[in-house]
Design a protein around this motif. Structure first.
Motif, PDB file in Angstrom:
ATOM      1  N   VAL A 119       0.758  -0.998   0.308  1.00  0.00           N
ATOM      2  CA  VAL A 119       0.376   0.240  -0.082  1.00  0.00           C
ATOM      3  C   VAL A 119       0.704   0.949   0.389  1.00  0.00           C
ATOM      4  CG1 VAL A 119      -1.744   1.290   1.006  1.00  0.00           C
ATOM      5  CG2 VAL A 119      -2.204  -0.975   0.926  1.00  0.00           C
ATOM      6  N   ALA A 120       0.451   1.964  -0.402  1.00  0.00           N
ATOM      7  CA  ALA A 120       1.509   3.521  -1.187  1.00  0.00           C
ATOM      8  C   ALA A 120       0.835   4.140  -0.718  1.00  0.00           C
ATOM      9  CB  ALA A 120       2.105   3.140  -2.606  1.00  0.00           C
ATOM     10  N   GLU A 121       1.561   4.957   0.373  1.00  0.00           N
ATOM     11  CA  GLU A 121       0.928   6.755   0.692  1.00  0.00           C
ATOM     12  C   GLU A 121       1.462   7.916   1.240  1.00  0.00           C
ATOM     13  OE1 GLU A 121      -2.461   7.648   2.421  1.00  0.00           O
ATOM     14  OE2 GLU A 121      -0.731   9.385   2.411  1.00  0.00           O
ATOM     15  N   LEU A 122       1.181   8.846  -0.099  1.00  0.00           N
ATOM     16  CA  LEU A 122       1.421   9.619  -0.525  1.00  0.00           C
ATOM     17  C   LEU A 122       2.548  10.598   1.010  1.00  0.00           C
ATOM     18  CD1 LEU A 122       2.147  11.384  -2.518  1.00  0.00           C
ATOM     19  CD2 LEU A 122      -0.098  12.806  -2.548  1.00  0.00           C
ATOM     20  N   MET A 123       0.972  10.389   2.128  1.00  0.00           N
ATOM     21  CA  MET A 123       1.714  11.832   3.472  1.00  0.00           C
ATOM     22  C   MET A 123       2.682  10.978   3.974  1.00  0.00           C
ATOM     23  SD  MET A 123      -0.696  14.285   1.804  1.00  0.00           S
ATOM     24  CE  MET A 123      -0.225  14.812   3.581  1.00  0.00           C
ATOM     25  N   PRO A 124       3.019  10.963   5.006  1.00  0.00           N
ATOM     26  CA  PRO A 124       3.715  10.285   5.437  1.00  0.00           C
ATOM     27  C   PRO A 124       3.160   9.754   6.861  1.00  0.00           C
ATOM     28  CG  PRO A 124       4.549  13.070   6.025  1.00  0.00           C
ATOM     29  CD  PRO A 124       3.434  13.092   5.059  1.00  0.00           C
ATOM     30  N   TYR A 125       2.271  10.192   6.789  1.00  0.00           N
ATOM     31  CA  TYR A 125       1.187   9.386   7.898  1.00  0.00           C
ATOM     32  C   TYR A 125       0.028   8.374   6.977  1.00  0.00           C
ATOM     33  CZ  TYR A 125      -1.050  13.579   7.051  1.00  0.00           C
ATOM     34  OH  TYR A 125      -1.621  14.842   6.502  1.00  0.00           O
ATOM     35  N   SER A 126      -0.545   7.158   7.677  1.00  0.00           N
ATOM     36  CA  SER A 126      -1.948   6.681   7.072  1.00  0.00           C
ATOM     37  C   SER A 126      -2.791   7.700   7.116  1.00  0.00           C
ATOM     38  CB  SER A 126      -2.040   5.315   8.035  1.00  0.00           C
ATOM     39  OG  SER A 126      -3.707   5.079   7.645  1.00  0.00           O
TER      40      SER A 126
END
Lengths: 421, 129
Positions: free
Chosen positions: A186-193
């Motif tokens: 799962v790739a997330e742009l932000m530094p947090y979920s």
């Protein structure tokens, strides 16, 4: 023209709770207009558990939670119009009216003492992202995949990459794994979920699925069907860092990149919308800028928990009913301002003379903060304070305003809610 | 720090998954991995979660099965009536791959008994008529 005291647009959890409250034990006539063939909205495809702890004190699945409210609506005597699509909501001198269309009755116009908007939200689609590469089959929103798996019994793919860590994406990572697919990451742009922490634990960690924070999809390969995606690291400004791309061979890309309140009807009705929440601007009675038109649930602002949707919608239903009865506020409202560290707060306006003894303001912060207090101030005075160990944008917060505290200050011009040490 | 290193004391930090609040729970482990204390939980559910998680973790399982003879629905949603050992989750889903329900189905109807030898029944969580 048929006429009801309260007409509710949408038969999901918000619409059902609003209808039960507006009905007030049979005192008012209420209609719920739902475009689907069944009540319950998106909960019917949310077969996982975690719903209802606040409302019923037990952990239910989505369909169970929906069934309880659908049963409550039926018992309340609210009329339910299924397979009926609302085309227009408008406010005239004799009150609001709704135009809807159905196969059975054709186009009809329904009058109302008050209207409750409860249309929910939609997923941000692939077209809104601008991912470079081809546009093959195999790119789904997480909610679309959820419907395919849970309602239709179809597996959207076997080798999956998920972009975005919204709750539905996390839930689908687990769901697809249990159905025999392999979820690479799962790739997330932000530094947090952006989803709930518990979902990272029980949906990703349990199955060894990596969550790549500060990463995004930078290329989609495949002409007819997805063949691979490239995932790259992003810098502090969210820009991909050249040379960090890793190629994941896969046949499916799921998107869980945000939910958008579905406000086409509201916009056409002339309802003022907030650019931050993308939902209507409302006062403490959850009435929009159009008199007699109320809003609640995910059409107002996207919630994390359905239990809070039900609470909010109950208030919208009560207030819409009171409006239909002829109750009016004092005519003077003060703004609720999002202060330091707060991205949005709902409601945006409060009628202090009319507000309930305790009014819940729901809000989201604009970043990750540790050991802060959520503080509401009016005229420099602290009117509410709530200590929090950790605040993240993915989890909605709330502050309770007390009418007595605000009245005690004499005249209040604005209420500001912000983070303080 | 790892959990239950034989003989050594240690702390293990968990995120409670019993409700959406997601409390950060610290489990103090004594010699032999015995739970000495649980802290950081906002309610008793967090205490029982943390104790189970470091000794014998459990999960509830939700999925759907096909339903025959229903007017609209092609599938019904199901869940284990209580949690099963975490290691048995995949066995439960595999066992349910061959199960079909027959309409009418009401919420709470038993769809499979003693699924995958866990001693736990699977019940419907949606209706099919």
């Amino acid at each position: 023209m048929r006429r009801y005291d309260v007409v509710v647009v949408g038969g999901g959890p918000a619409g059902l709770a609003a209808a039960v409250a507006a009905r007030a034990g049979g005192r008012r006539s209420v209609a719920v207009i739902e475009r689907d063939r069944e009540l319950g909205g998106i909960l019917n495809q949310c077969v996982h558990s975690g719903f209802g702890l606040v409302t019923f004190g037990e952990e239910l699945t989505g369909p169970e939670y929906a069934a309880r409210w659908a049963d409550a609506a039926a018992e309340s005597g609210a009329e339910v119009l299924l397979g009926s699509m609302v085309l227009d909501v408008s406010a005239g001198p004799e009150g609001p009216a709704v135009t809807c269309v159905s196969a059975e009755r054709g186009v009809e116009r329904i009058g109302a003492g008050a209207v409750v908007l409860a249309m929910g939200c939609r997923e941000r689609p692939a077209g809104a992202l601008g991912i470079p590469g081809f546009r093959p089959a195999g790119v789904f929103t997480a909610g679309c995949a959820q419907r395919l798996v849970n309602r239709e019994g179809l597996l959207p793919g076997r080798e999956v990459v998920i972009l975005g860590s919204g709750d539905i994406g996390l839930i689908m990572a687990r769901r697809l794994t249990l159905e025999g697919a392999h979820v690479a990451c799962v790739a997330e742009l932000m530094p947090y979920s952006s989803g709930l922490k518990r979902n990272v634990v029980q949906c990703l960690d349990d199955f060894g699925i990596p969550l790549l924070l500060s990463h995004t999809v930078t290329r989609v390969e495949g002409r007819r069907r997805v063949e691979a995606v490239e995932v790259s690291r992003v810098d502090g400004a969210g820009r991909p860092v050249p040379g960090t791309g890793v190629r994941y061979p896969c046949d499916t890309l799921l998107l869980s990149v945000g939910l958008l309140p579905e406000n086409e009807l509201s916009r056409a009705a002339g309802v003022e919308l907030s650019p931050v929440t993308r939902g209507p601007v409302v006062d403490d009675s959850l009435m929009t800028s159009v008199p007699g038109v109320f809003a609640c649930g995910n059409v107002l602002h996207v919630h994390d928990l359905v239990d809070y949707v039900s609470q909010e919608a109950t208030r919208a239903g009560e207030c819409a009913g009171a409006w239909a009865d002829g109750a009016r506020g004092s005519g003077r409202t003060v703004p609720v301002v999002a202060g330091t560290g707060v991205r949005s707060a709902v409601p945006q306006r409060v009628d202090v003379a009319r507000m309930p003894d305790e009014l819940v303001v729901r809000l989201r912060v604009d970043g990750v903060y540790e050991r802060r207090s959520l503080v509401a101030r009016a005229g420099g005075e602290v009117v509410a304070r709530r200590r929090r160990d950790i605040l993240v944008p993915g989890e909605m917060e709330q502050v309770t305003l007390r009418r007595e505290a605000l009245l005690g200050l004499g005249g209040v011009d604005a209420i500001t809610i912000g983070l303080e040490a | 720090m790892g959990a239950g290193g034989a003989g050594e004391k240690s702390d293990k930090v968990l995120t409670c998954i019993r409700c959406p609040r997601g409390c950060r729970v610290t489990v103090a482990l004594g010699a032999g991995g015995k739970v000495e204390a649980v802290s950081g939980n906002a309610c008793p559910r967090g205490d029982s979660y943390a104790r189970a998680e470091v000794t014998a973790p459990v999960r509830s399982v939700t999925t759907t099965v096909p339903v025959d003879g229903a007017r609209d629905e092609g599938r019904v949603a199901v869940k284990t009536v209580r949690e099963v050992p975490k290691g048995a989750v995949l066995d439960v889903v595999r066992a349910l791959a061959d199960v079909r329900a027959t309409a009418p189905v009401e919420i709470g109807d038993v769809i499979a008994r003693d699924v995958a030898g866990t001693g736990v029944d699977v019940v419907a969580t949606s209706r099919a008529r």
